[in-house]
Design an enzyme around this catalytic site. Structure first.
Site, PDB file in Angstrom:
ATOM      1  N   GLY A  56       0.886  -0.759  -0.187  1.00  0.00           N
ATOM      2  CA  GLY A  56       0.379  -0.130  -0.357  1.00  0.00           C
ATOM      3  C   GLY A  56       0.809   0.607   0.042  1.00  0.00           C
TER       4      GLY A  56
ATOM      5  N   ARG B 124      -2.063   0.061  -7.634  1.00  0.00           N
ATOM      6  CA  ARG B 124      -2.093   1.304  -8.249  1.00  0.00           C
ATOM      7  C   ARG B 124      -1.383   1.482  -8.989  1.00  0.00           C
ATOM      8  NH1 ARG B 124      -4.115   6.672  -5.330  1.00  0.00           N
ATOM      9  NH2 ARG B 124      -3.204   5.937  -3.233  1.00  0.00           N
TER      10      ARG B 124
ATOM     11  N   ASP C 289      -1.003  -6.920  -4.510  1.00  0.00           N
ATOM     12  CA  ASP C 289      -2.396  -6.875  -4.092  1.00  0.00           C
ATOM     13  C   ASP C 289      -2.177  -8.262  -2.750  1.00  0.00           C
ATOM     14  OD1 ASP C 289      -4.994  -7.024  -3.526  1.00  0.00           O
ATOM     15  OD2 ASP C 289      -5.438  -7.859  -5.623  1.00  0.00           O
ATOM     16  N   ILE C 290      -2.856  -6.690  -1.838  1.00  0.00           N
ATOM     17  CA  ILE C 290      -2.170  -8.055  -0.836  1.00  0.00           C
ATOM     18  C   ILE C 290      -3.574  -9.038  -0.608  1.00  0.00           C
ATOM     19  CG2 ILE C 290      -1.606  -6.135   0.273  1.00  0.00           C
ATOM     20  CD1 ILE C 290      -3.904  -5.873   2.279  1.00  0.00           C
TER      21      ILE C 290
ATOM     22  N   GLY D  60      -0.053   5.320  -1.007  1.00  0.00           N
ATOM     23  CA  GLY D  60      -0.576   6.543   0.107  1.00  0.00           C
ATOM     24  C   GLY D  60      -0.073   7.525   0.485  1.00  0.00           C
ATOM     25  N   GLN D  61      -0.324   8.069   1.680  1.00  0.00           N
ATOM     26  CA  GLN D  61      -0.128   9.783   2.136  1.00  0.00           C
ATOM     27  C   GLN D  61       0.994   9.434   2.461  1.00  0.00           C
ATOM     28  OE1 GLN D  61      -2.131  10.942   5.193  1.00  0.00           O
ATOM     29  NE2 GLN D  61      -0.850  12.740   5.389  1.00  0.00           N
ATOM     30  N   LEU D  62       1.380   7.414   2.728  1.00  0.00           N
ATOM     31  CA  LEU D  62       2.503   7.848   3.591  1.00  0.00           C
ATOM     32  C   LEU D  62       3.593   6.836   2.774  1.00  0.00           C
ATOM     33  CD1 LEU D  62       1.283   6.958   6.981  1.00  0.00           C
ATOM     34  CD2 LEU D  62       1.829   9.400   6.243  1.00  0.00           C
TER      35      LEU D  62
ATOM     36  N   TYR E 244     -12.644   0.781  10.486  1.00  0.00           N
ATOM     37  CA  TYR E 244     -11.572   0.861  10.682  1.00  0.00           C
ATOM     38  C   TYR E 244     -11.050   0.420  11.754  1.00  0.00           C
ATOM     39  CZ  TYR E 244      -7.083   3.649   9.542  1.00  0.00           C
ATOM     40  OH  TYR E 244      -5.714   4.702  10.048  1.00  0.00           O
TER      41      TYR E 244
HETATM   42  N1  LIG Z   1      -2.800   9.577   7.219  1.00  0.00           N
HETATM   43  C1  LIG Z   1      -3.099   8.768   8.236  1.00  0.00           C
HETATM   44  O1  LIG Z   1      -3.378   9.985   8.979  1.00  0.00           O
HETATM   45  C2  LIG Z   1      -2.731   7.649   9.390  1.00  0.00           C
HETATM   46  C3  LIG Z   1      -2.539   6.450   8.758  1.00  0.00           C
HETATM   47  N2  LIG Z   1      -2.387   5.245   9.698  1.00  0.00           N
HETATM   48  C4  LIG Z   1      -2.279   4.215   8.711  1.00  0.00           C
HETATM   49  O2  LIG Z   1      -1.094   4.253   8.087  1.00  0.00           O
HETATM   50  C5  LIG Z   1      -1.204   3.177   6.730  1.00  0.00           C
HETATM   51  C6  LIG Z   1      -0.915   4.086   5.735  1.00  0.00           C
HETATM   52  O3  LIG Z   1      -1.881   5.281   5.664  1.00  0.00           O
HETATM   53  P1  LIG Z   1      -1.807   6.573   4.377  1.00  0.00           P
HETATM   54  O4  LIG Z   1      -1.117   6.033   3.269  1.00  0.00           O
HETATM   55  O5  LIG Z   1      -2.423   7.371   4.649  1.00  0.00           O
HETATM   56  O6  LIG Z   1      -2.956   5.268   3.588  1.00  0.00           O
HETATM   57  P2  LIG Z   1      -3.853   5.444   1.538  1.00  0.00           P
HETATM   58  O7  LIG Z   1      -5.510   4.954   1.769  1.00  0.00           O
HETATM   59  O8  LIG Z   1      -3.692   7.174   1.796  1.00  0.00           O
HETATM   60  O9  LIG Z   1      -3.097   4.031   0.929  1.00  0.00           O
HETATM   61  C7  LIG Z   1      -3.234   3.222   1.264  1.00  0.00           C
HETATM   62  C8  LIG Z   1      -3.003   2.540   0.530  1.00  0.00           C
HETATM   63  O10 LIG Z   1      -3.582   1.405   0.150  1.00  0.00           O
HETATM   64  C9  LIG Z   1      -3.369   0.876  -1.347  1.00  0.00           C
HETATM   65  N3  LIG Z   1      -4.888  -0.292  -0.974  1.00  0.00           N
HETATM   66  C10 LIG Z   1      -5.513  -0.369  -0.840  1.00  0.00           C
HETATM   67  N4  LIG Z   1      -6.488  -2.265  -1.788  1.00  0.00           N
HETATM   68  C11 LIG Z   1      -5.076  -2.539  -1.419  1.00  0.00           C
HETATM   69  C12 LIG Z   1      -4.745  -3.684  -1.904  1.00  0.00           C
HETATM   70  N5  LIG Z   1      -5.804  -4.858  -1.818  1.00  0.00           N
HETATM   71  N6  LIG Z   1      -3.465  -4.510  -1.633  1.00  0.00           N
HETATM   72  C13 LIG Z   1      -2.395  -3.309  -1.937  1.00  0.00           C
HETATM   73  N7  LIG Z   1      -2.901  -2.318  -1.354  1.00  0.00           N
HETATM   74  C14 LIG Z   1      -3.909  -1.897  -1.068  1.00  0.00           C
HETATM   75  C15 LIG Z   1      -4.529   1.712  -1.798  1.00  0.00           C
HETATM   76  O11 LIG Z   1      -4.301   1.780  -3.163  1.00  0.00           O
HETATM   77  C16 LIG Z   1      -2.937   3.126  -0.943  1.00  0.00           C
HETATM   78  O12 LIG Z   1      -2.866   3.297  -2.001  1.00  0.00           O
HETATM   79  C17 LIG Z   1      -2.843   2.707   7.087  1.00  0.00           C
HETATM   80  O13 LIG Z   1      -2.446   1.390   7.052  1.00  0.00           O
HETATM   81  C18 LIG Z   1      -3.010   3.642   7.854  1.00  0.00           C
HETATM   82  O14 LIG Z   1      -4.101   2.613   8.715  1.00  0.00           O
HETATM   83  C19 LIG Z   1      -2.561   5.502  10.446  1.00  0.00           C
HETATM   84  C20 LIG Z   1      -2.733   6.880  11.845  1.00  0.00           C
HETATM   85  C21 LIG Z   1      -3.392   7.703  10.642  1.00  0.00           C
HETATM   86  C1  LIG Z   2      -5.896   8.730  12.128  1.00  0.00           C
HETATM   87  C2  LIG Z   2      -6.349   7.984  10.773  1.00  0.00           C
HETATM   88  O1  LIG Z   2      -6.304   6.864  11.306  1.00  0.00           O
HETATM   89  C3  LIG Z   2      -6.781   8.366   9.426  1.00  0.00           C
HETATM   90  N1  LIG Z   2      -6.401   9.566   9.342  1.00  0.00           N
HETATM   91  C4  LIG Z   2      -8.261   8.840   9.258  1.00  0.00           C
HETATM   92  O2  LIG Z   2      -8.446  10.384   9.558  1.00  0.00           O
HETATM   93  O3  LIG Z   2      -8.789   7.681   9.067  1.00  0.00           O
END
Ligand SMILES: NC(=O)C1=CN([C@@H]2O[C@H](COP(=O)(O)OP(=O)(O)OC[C@H]3O[C@@H](n4cnc5c(N)ncnc54)[C@H](O)[C@@H]3O)[C@@H](O)[C@H]2O)C=CC1
Ligand SMILES: CC(=O)[C@H](N)C(=O)O
Length: 373
Positions: A62, A90, A106-107, A65-67, A195
């Protein structure tokens, strides 16, 4: 009878030799056939030098995404470009694709994921794939599949191949019956989003695999993360990123949470620093396997005031989204992270004023570049 005796002797020998001293440590290997799908064998990241092989071989799921892209950048600086593989379902942007190894993963495809881990001799896995809080409520079946079934695949592969596994959790793993100000590491966790439920499940499953099978599982509960060069993926805390873009582009921002909604937040550099630090911490330092990490807490009103110090003409209005507000009202207001600070020396660098200044210096220089072109 001799057969039964031999069997029970074999089982007791197995129990005595278990790695984590807590009982049976046989890893949960799934019986599956060989997948015909192969990762291209001429991919450049397959040939690592001897020196590079001293470092962990990392896979980020994944990762688009943002991180994930920021994490890959940090890890590549530390472990070498070719030792860190970014993956997602993606299509990556050109700059991401050419910045280091990228692979489709794909996980939900267990065999393909296992093949990637085996073929690339992965030793550390950062599992970032997820559907966040707001998009999860909009598509519960998909969130359940990605966040729960996907996690099961990752856990089994990590246990089978002896990986060090990082899974992020979130402030969203708490709910209305948790203490909210502050929220300690160990307390009631009854979240009311898919979630949150999936993240509590991940925390518990990861810890269970650690104690049951000796899996090196490490987990941090992130606050809402704020970044300048990547967009959030559909969460409740997204407003705290959007305000910066709108302040620069239009001078107007409509917030979807009430002005006094207090939530824990963190600048992305602190989040990624903590992630690397907990992964590098010696196992003996970790008294727990899931830690809160904290930096700051603010309301939309407080953030707007700080932003207005840089963009005084910014106009903020409020149009509350009921789903997001209900979620935010059930989440921690302040996070207690004293265990992380004590065990592995966690310390944040960014408070609200530094966060806002850094965001504007990043976005400001970007918008100047855009204008110049
Ligand atoms: N951004 C935040 O504020 C926070 C993030 N997190 C956790 O950190 C992790 C990363 O977060 P973000 O980058 O913000 O999430 P995001 O939503 O921006 O990115 C998630 C990625 O997962 C991918 N994805 C979806 N289905 C998939 C699949 N079947 N196989 C492989 N990849 C798949 C998407 O294409 C996407 O690029 C997540 O687990 C999230 O729960 C936790 C707390 C806060
Ligand atoms: C705090 C998180 O896990 C995330 N940014 C969300 O708002 O869902």
């Amino acid at each position: 009878m001799p057969i039964v005796k031999n069997l029970s002797r074999a089982v007791s020998q197995l129990l005595q030799s278990s790695g984590c001293g807590c009982g049976i440590s046989i890893v949960p290997v799934r019986c599956i056939g060989v997948s015909p799908r192969q990762v291209a064998s001429d991919a450049s990241f397959h040939s690592v030098s001897f020196a590079e092989s001293d470092h962990p071989r990392v896979l980020i799921t994944g990762g688009l995404g943002q991180l994930g892209v920021g994490l890959a950048k940090l890890l590549r600086k530390r472990f070498g470009k070719n030792n860190v593989i970014l993956s997602d379902i993606r299509k990556p942007a050109d700059n991401v694709f050419y910045s280091g190894p990228f692979i489709y993963a794909d996980i939900l495809d267990y065999k393909n994921l296992r093949e990637i881990v085996v073929n690339n001799r992965i030793t550390w896995l950062f599992h970032y794939s997820a559907l966040l809080s707001a998009v999860g409520e909009a598509n519960v079946p998909l969130a359940r599949a990605v966040n729960i079934t996907g996690l099961h695949n990752v856990l089994d592969i990590a246990a089978e191949h002896n990986l060090r596994l990082f899974v992020p959790s979130t402030i969203g793993a708490f709910g209305p019956t948790s203490p909210r100000d502050p929220t300690p590491d160990l307390c009631i966790q009854r979240p009311r989003t898919i979630y949150g439920v999936s993240k509590v499940h991940a925390e518990l499953m990861g810890e269970y695999y650690h104690y049951r099978y000796g899996l090196d599982f490490r987990c941090l509960r992130y606050p809402g993360i704020i970044s300048a060069d990547s967009q959030p993926g559909g969460g409740t805390t997204d407003y705290a990123v959007q305000i910066f873009h709108d302040a620069i582009k239009t001078g107007k921002f409509q917030c979807n949470l009430k002005p006094d909604t207090r939530l824990p937040m963190m600048y992305i550099d602190d989040c990624l620093k903590a992630t690397l630090e907990v992964m590098e911490a010696p196992a003996e330092a970790l008294s727990m396997r899931t830690y809160n990490i904290s930096a700051m807490s603010f309301t939309p009103e407080e953030l707007a005031q700080e932003v207005q110090k840089h963009v005084p003409e910014l106009q903020v209005t409020y149009d509350v989204d009921g789903v997001r507000q209900a979620i935010a009202d059930s989440w921690p207001m302040n996070f207690d992270d004293r265990n992380a600070r004590r065990d592995w020396g966690w310390k944040h660098d960014y408070d609200l004023p530094e966060l806002v200044t850094t965001m504007f210096s990043f976005l400001g220089s970007d918008s100047r570049i855009a204008q110049a072109n």
